[in-house]
Design a protein around this motif. Structure first.
Motif, short mmCIF file in Angstrom:
data_model
loop_
_atom_site.label_atom_id
_atom_site.label_comp_id
_atom_site.label_asym_id
_atom_site.label_seq_id
_atom_site.Cartn_x
_atom_site.Cartn_y
_atom_site.Cartn_z
N VAL A 1 -30.10 -5.50 0.06
CA VAL A 1 -29.66 -4.99 1.35
C VAL A 1 -30.70 -5.23 2.43
O VAL A 1 -30.41 -5.72 3.52
CB VAL A 1 -29.35 -3.47 1.25
N ILE A 2 -31.96 -4.92 2.12
CA ILE A 2 -33.01 -4.96 3.13
C ILE A 2 -33.43 -6.38 3.48
O ILE A 2 -33.61 -6.71 4.67
CB ILE A 2 -34.22 -4.12 2.69
N ASP A 3 -33.58 -7.25 2.50
CA ASP A 3 -34.11 -8.60 2.79
C ASP A 3 -33.22 -9.41 3.74
O ASP A 3 -33.72 -9.95 4.73
CB ASP A 3 -34.33 -9.36 1.48
N PRO A 4 -31.90 -9.52 3.48
CA PRO A 4 -31.09 -10.29 4.43
C PRO A 4 -31.00 -9.62 5.79
O PRO A 4 -30.96 -10.32 6.82
CB PRO A 4 -29.72 -10.38 3.75
N ALA A 5 -30.99 -8.29 5.82
CA ALA A 5 -30.94 -7.60 7.11
C ALA A 5 -32.22 -7.84 7.91
O ALA A 5 -32.18 -8.13 9.11
CB ALA A 5 -30.71 -6.11 6.89
N PHE A 6 -33.36 -7.76 7.23
CA PHE A 6 -34.64 -7.96 7.90
C PHE A 6 -34.75 -9.40 8.43
O PHE A 6 -35.17 -9.63 9.57
CB PHE A 6 -35.78 -7.66 6.93
N ALA A 7 -34.33 -10.35 7.61
CA ALA A 7 -34.36 -11.75 8.05
C ALA A 7 -33.44 -11.96 9.25
O ALA A 7 -33.77 -12.69 10.19
CB ALA A 7 -33.96 -12.67 6.90
N TYR A 8 -32.27 -11.31 9.22
CA TYR A 8 -31.32 -11.47 10.32
C TYR A 8 -31.90 -10.89 11.61
O TYR A 8 -31.80 -11.50 12.69
CB TYR A 8 -30.00 -10.78 9.98
N PHE A 9 -32.47 -9.72 11.54
CA PHE A 9 -33.08 -9.11 12.72
C PHE A 9 -34.19 -9.99 13.27
O PHE A 9 -34.33 -10.12 14.50
CB PHE A 9 -33.62 -7.72 12.39
N ARG A 10 -34.97 -10.57 12.41
CA ARG A 10 -36.05 -11.45 12.87
C ARG A 10 -35.49 -12.68 13.58
O ARG A 10 -36.06 -13.15 14.57
CB ARG A 10 -36.91 -11.88 11.69
N GLN A 11 -34.41 -13.21 13.08
CA GLN A 11 -33.81 -14.40 13.67
C GLN A 11 -32.98 -14.09 14.92
O GLN A 11 -32.69 -14.99 15.71
CB GLN A 11 -32.93 -15.10 12.63
N HIS A 12 -32.59 -12.82 15.07
CA HIS A 12 -31.74 -12.41 16.19
C HIS A 12 -32.38 -11.21 16.90
O HIS A 12 -31.97 -10.07 16.69
CB HIS A 12 -30.34 -12.04 15.70
N PRO A 13 -33.38 -11.46 17.74
CA PRO A 13 -34.02 -10.35 18.46
C PRO A 13 -33.04 -9.54 19.29
O PRO A 13 -33.28 -8.36 19.56
CB PRO A 13 -35.05 -11.07 19.35
#
Length: 214
Positions: free
Chosen positions: A105-117
């Motif tokens: 849950v956390i890893d893809p969400a964290f990566a997405y937030f980083r890629q989409h400020p």
């Protein structure tokens, strides 16, 4: 026979107008996403969004009555993308422990937030009530999916309260907020602590027998 041609032409024109309308809405959402990412929340006014998309302000109101509608639609788009990413991670057959599930849950969400400020600018509490409600609904839906995945894999007991999963997501959201307040790119140490905290909490509902640690 002579009436069919005008009708077909009308249908073609209508389809063209609808297609241009969809394209313009997408252009406005893309412009809002870019402004939020590059210049922050205050810069993403409806006028600025229209200018970035190359659409006159008067025409922008044909698609969105105010900036809040733009933000809500953009957040819905982001939520759909996140849902796909998290769903794929939870479907991984290699997911065998509670820590695996938390990572999924956390890893893809964290990566997405980083890629989409822009997502960071909208996701966390305090912008507007409608956005908070959308995030809450997303978290509740993800909590439901996570609960099913954990029960199916015998990682938590079947009688684990749904509230427990909902609270895990709420805590996770708060820690994500803290991570991106500590660093614009997200603080890795805070995310690592978030994983430890959520995993330890879910382990209090662990089913007997399976391994719980990676």
């Amino acid at each position: 026979m002579f009436e069919e041609k005008p009708a077909a032409q009308t249908h073609t024109r209508t389809a063209g107008v609808q297609r241009r309308g969809v394209q313009r809405r997408q252009a406005l959402l893309d412009a809002a996403e870019a402004l939020l990412a590059e210049h922050g929340y205050q810069a993403a006014t409806l006028k600025a969004i229209g200018q970035r998309a190359g659409i006159p302000t008067a025409s922008v109101y044909h698609y969105f009555s105010d900036r809040h509608q733009v933000e809500a639609e953009l957040l819905r788009r982001q939520a759909r993308e996140l849902d796909v990413l998290i769903g794929a991670a939870l479907d991984d057959p290699e997911l065998r422990t509670l820590r695996d599930a938390v990572d999924a849950v956390i890893d893809p969400a964290f990566a997405y937030f980083r890629q989409h400020p822009s997502c960071v600018e909208l996701w966390f509490p305090g912008r507007q009530e409608a956005l908070d409600e959308l995030v809450r609904a997303f978290d509740e839906a993800q909590a439901e999916k996570l609960s099913r995945a954990l029960v199916e894999r015998n990682l938590i007991t079947a009688d684990t309260p749904r509230l427990a999963l909902q609270l895990a997501f709420e805590v996770g959201n708060r820690l994500f907020d803290a991570a991106f307040r500590r660093s614009p790119a997200g603080d890795d140490a805070t995310i690592a602590e978030a994983k430890r905290l959520v995993t330890a909490y879910l382990e209090t509902y662990a089913a007997p027998g399976p391994k719980r640690h990676a």
